[in-house]
Design a protein around this motif. Structure first.
Motif, PDB file in Angstrom:
ATOM      1  N   GLU A 202      25.080  42.162  51.956  1.00  0.00           N
ATOM      2  CA  GLU A 202      26.452  41.699  51.728  1.00  0.00           C
ATOM      3  C   GLU A 202      26.479  40.245  51.262  1.00  0.00           C
ATOM      4  OE1 GLU A 202      25.187  42.632  54.618  1.00  0.00           O
ATOM      5  OE2 GLU A 202      25.739  41.288  56.274  1.00  0.00           O
ATOM      6  N   ALA A 203      25.363  39.507  51.460  1.00  0.00           N
ATOM      7  CA  ALA A 203      25.344  38.091  51.074  1.00  0.00           C
ATOM      8  C   ALA A 203      24.692  37.873  49.718  1.00  0.00           C
ATOM      9  CB  ALA A 203      24.603  37.282  52.131  1.00  0.00           C
ATOM     10  N   ARG A 204      24.091  38.930  49.161  1.00  0.00           N
ATOM     11  CA  ARG A 204      23.327  38.722  47.918  1.00  0.00           C
ATOM     12  C   ARG A 204      24.221  38.440  46.722  1.00  0.00           C
ATOM     13  NH1 ARG A 204      18.176  42.840  48.425  1.00  0.00           N
ATOM     14  NH2 ARG A 204      17.515  42.011  50.436  1.00  0.00           N
ATOM     15  N   ALA A 205      25.436  38.967  46.770  1.00  0.00           N
ATOM     16  CA  ALA A 205      26.318  38.849  45.603  1.00  0.00           C
ATOM     17  C   ALA A 205      26.641  37.391  45.298  1.00  0.00           C
ATOM     18  CB  ALA A 205      27.594  39.639  45.858  1.00  0.00           C
ATOM     19  N   PHE A 206      26.724  36.537  46.312  1.00  0.00           N
ATOM     20  CA  PHE A 206      27.154  35.161  46.025  1.00  0.00           C
ATOM     21  C   PHE A 206      26.005  34.151  46.144  1.00  0.00           C
ATOM     22  CE2 PHE A 206      28.330  36.212  50.440  1.00  0.00           C
ATOM     23  CZ  PHE A 206      27.586  35.275  51.138  1.00  0.00           C
ATOM     24  N   GLN A 207      24.797  34.639  46.305  1.00  0.00           N
ATOM     25  CA  GLN A 207      23.663  33.715  46.336  1.00  0.00           C
ATOM     26  C   GLN A 207      23.566  32.998  44.995  1.00  0.00           C
ATOM     27  OE1 GLN A 207      21.499  33.247  49.205  1.00  0.00           O
ATOM     28  NE2 GLN A 207      23.331  34.255  49.962  1.00  0.00           N
ATOM     29  N   GLY A 208      23.430  31.666  45.041  1.00  0.00           N
ATOM     30  CA  GLY A 208      23.344  30.894  43.808  1.00  0.00           C
ATOM     31  C   GLY A 208      24.686  30.362  43.343  1.00  0.00           C
ATOM     32  N   HIS A 209      25.772  30.898  43.927  1.00  0.00           N
ATOM     33  CA  HIS A 209      27.093  30.373  43.561  1.00  0.00           C
ATOM     34  C   HIS A 209      27.339  29.046  44.299  1.00  0.00           C
ATOM     35  CE1 HIS A 209      28.816  34.511  42.231  1.00  0.00           C
ATOM     36  NE2 HIS A 209      27.569  34.332  41.854  1.00  0.00           N
ATOM     37  N   ARG A 210      28.249  28.229  43.741  1.00  0.00           N
ATOM     38  CA  ARG A 210      28.548  26.941  44.387  1.00  0.00           C
ATOM     39  C   ARG A 210      29.328  27.182  45.674  1.00  0.00           C
ATOM     40  NH1 ARG A 210      29.818  25.558  39.113  1.00  0.00           N
ATOM     41  NH2 ARG A 210      28.125  24.422  38.103  1.00  0.00           N
ATOM     42  N   ALA A 211      28.954  26.453  46.704  1.00  0.00           N
ATOM     43  CA  ALA A 211      29.587  26.636  48.006  1.00  0.00           C
ATOM     44  C   ALA A 211      30.978  26.002  48.027  1.00  0.00           C
ATOM     45  CB  ALA A 211      28.710  26.017  49.082  1.00  0.00           C
TER      46      ALA A 211
ATOM     47  N   TYR B  52      25.081  28.416  47.608  1.00  0.00           N
ATOM     48  CA  TYR B  52      24.685  29.294  48.713  1.00  0.00           C
ATOM     49  C   TYR B  52      23.248  29.740  48.456  1.00  0.00           C
ATOM     50  CZ  TYR B  52      29.721  29.793  49.608  1.00  0.00           C
ATOM     51  OH  TYR B  52      31.029  29.564  49.887  1.00  0.00           O
ATOM     52  N   ASP B  53      22.402  29.545  49.421  1.00  0.00           N
ATOM     53  CA  ASP B  53      21.010  29.976  49.280  1.00  0.00           C
ATOM     54  C   ASP B  53      20.465  30.283  50.663  1.00  0.00           C
ATOM     55  OD1 ASP B  53      18.429  30.467  48.722  1.00  0.00           O
ATOM     56  OD2 ASP B  53      18.018  28.576  47.668  1.00  0.00           O
ATOM     57  N   TRP B  54      20.440  31.566  50.965  1.00  0.00           N
ATOM     58  CA  TRP B  54      20.037  31.956  52.314  1.00  0.00           C
ATOM     59  C   TRP B  54      18.536  32.168  52.442  1.00  0.00           C
ATOM     60  CZ3 TRP B  54      24.051  35.509  55.142  1.00  0.00           C
ATOM     61  CH2 TRP B  54      25.326  34.920  55.042  1.00  0.00           C
TER      62      TRP B  54
END
Lengths: 191, 270
Positions: free
Chosen positions: A39-48, A179-181
């Protein structure tokens, strides 16, 4: 395989490094067995956004405050050991607190952004500071950004107004907080 | 030779002349007129003629038998003394065998002969017998250039097409797999260590270990992160609405946009 733009995996991972699972992530090439939840992969790399960044900064500020307190207590303890009869808690001016606190904050920001790209607060909230290429900042860039952040903290709130989730410092220095988990630090100059 | 022929002709003419002169005298003597028939000499002659005609067959038969016996004995006596090979050779030398054979073949209706032979022969029995006596494999191996034959056949045939259309490949593969010990083959042929190293390299093992060992903390962190991301979205939407922003806020970095463009072009080129 040609690395994708924004893939800042360290090059020493060897020739077999795959860019699988990077679609929709954009920044770091997550391995297909990455621990980032689906569920978190879609926004990885987007600006927080502002909330995450304020929370991260708050945690960092708390840590710096604790550090300052520790320094003060340490200094007081040293004074007590040296002259217990005349001991009294040292009086510290607000200006000195600001200067030392600011210096601590600047040093912690600069070191964190140049080494792992994330402070302790950023690590907890899963965000990372990168340059316009999606790479880790260089030491000089990290030092300048840390100074500007410490000197002009309200610049952070431009994130709310900005159409691209950028703070003033981000706009001036062409950096991004994404965002980078994943846990691996991005290397400077590597994509 | 000419003298003999001339002599023969003279003798024949002389005999004819003498016969013509003596015939009336002989006829009068043998069949005199005015003499009762039973007294005439001709009666005796005719009786002798009748007897001869009656006994001629027996006499000829006896003569032939005696002749053949004489010939047989003579042959038995003579043949050992004769070099038959040289005699036959002489005969063969003088014979035009080609001409004889050609003439004979011209006269023969070979088709009819062959038909008749085939009708009378049990061909399968003959073939069985012949094949039983001949080692065909050895014959073929010795006499035939098998390489050239196979090469020619392969050149003329679209082997791939034939196999694809005529062979149940699925069945073949299944049968082959049934006979193989794939595990053993993989163990022998595949560098499993290298593959394992590759897999370990590809997956983020330290990350996974860290996640699995600190699952309690990571769950709390994950929940906090998700909530803060949701809060980010909510604040952004609210700010956009307050600012009357028409254009949608874009949180994607250049790197993300580039990656998406690349992914789209890759999909399109496939």
């Amino acid at each position: 395989m040609t690395p994708r733009p924004g893939n800042t995996e360290p090059a020493n991972r060897g020739p077999g490094t795959r860019g699988l699972g990077t679609r929709g992530l954009g920044t770091r090439g997550l391995g297909w067995a990455s621990t980032v939840p689906l569920e978190a992969r879609a926004f990885q790399g987007h600006r927080a956004g502002i909330v995450t960044r304020v929370l991260a900064n708050t945690i960092d500020l708390v840590i710096v405050t604790l550090l300052l307190s520790g320094l003060y207590l340490g200094w007081s303890g040293l004074r007590f050991v040296l002259s217990p009869t005349t001991f009294s808690f040292p009086r510290v001016s607000f200006g000195l607190v600001l200067v030392v606190g600011g210096a601590l904050l600047w040093a912690s920001f600069a070191i964190a952004w140049a080494t792992t790209g994330r402070t302790t607060g950023a690590r907890i909230l899963g965000i990372r500071v990168v340059n316009h290429k999606g790479q880790r900042l260089r030491w000089s860039g990290a030092a300048v950004r840390a100074l500007s952040c410490v000197m002009f903290m309200p610049g952070l709130f431009w994130v709310i107004v900005s159409g691209e989730n950028r703070s003033v410092q981000d706009l001036v220095l062409r950096t991004s907080v994404i965002y980078d988990w994943t846990k691996r630090p991005a290397a400077p100059g590597e994509r | 030779m000419g003298a003999l022929l001339a002599g023969g002709r003279l003798a024949r003419r002389t005999a004819r002349t003498v016969g013509r002169i003596t015939a009336p005298v002989v006829r009068a003597a043998v069949d005199p007129p005015l003499v009762p028939y039973r007294w005439r000499p001709i009666r005796r002659l005719e009786q002798w003629g009748q007897d001869w005609r009656e006994r001629r067959g027996l006499l000829v038969e006896a003569g032939v038998r005696a002749g053949s016996e004489v010939a047989s004995r003579t042959a038995q006596e003579v043949l050992p003394l004769v070099d038959l090979t040289s005699v036959v050779q002489v005969v063969l030398d003088r014979l035009d065998l080609d001409a004889i054979a050609t003439s004979a073949l011209d006269d023969l209706d070979l088709g009819a002969v062959v038909d008749q032979v085939i009708d009378e022969l049990d061909v399968s029995v003959v073939l069985d017998q012949a094949l039983g006596e001949v080692d065909i494999t050895e014959l073929v191996v010795e006499q035939v250039d098998l390489g050239a034959v196979v090469q020619e056949a392969l050149d003329a045939v679209d082997l791939t097409g034939v196999v694809l259309t005529r062979v149940d490949l699925g069945q073949v593969v299944t049968a082959a797999l049934d006979q193989l010990d794939l595990t053993q083959i993989v163990q022998q042929r595949v560098d499993l260590t290298e593959i394992a190293e590759q897999v370990v390299e590809d997956i983020d093992l330290p990350d996974i270990i860290q996640e699995s060992t600190g699952s309690m903390a990571s769950e709390a962190v994950r929940a906090a992160r998700m909530q803060s991301v949701d809060a980010d979205d909510a604040v952004s939407r609210l700010a956009d609405r307050l600012l009357l922003r028409v254009r949608k806020r874009s949180a994607k970095t250049d790197a993300v946009l580039e990656a998406e463009t690349e992914a789209t072009s890759e999909d399109g080129s496939r």
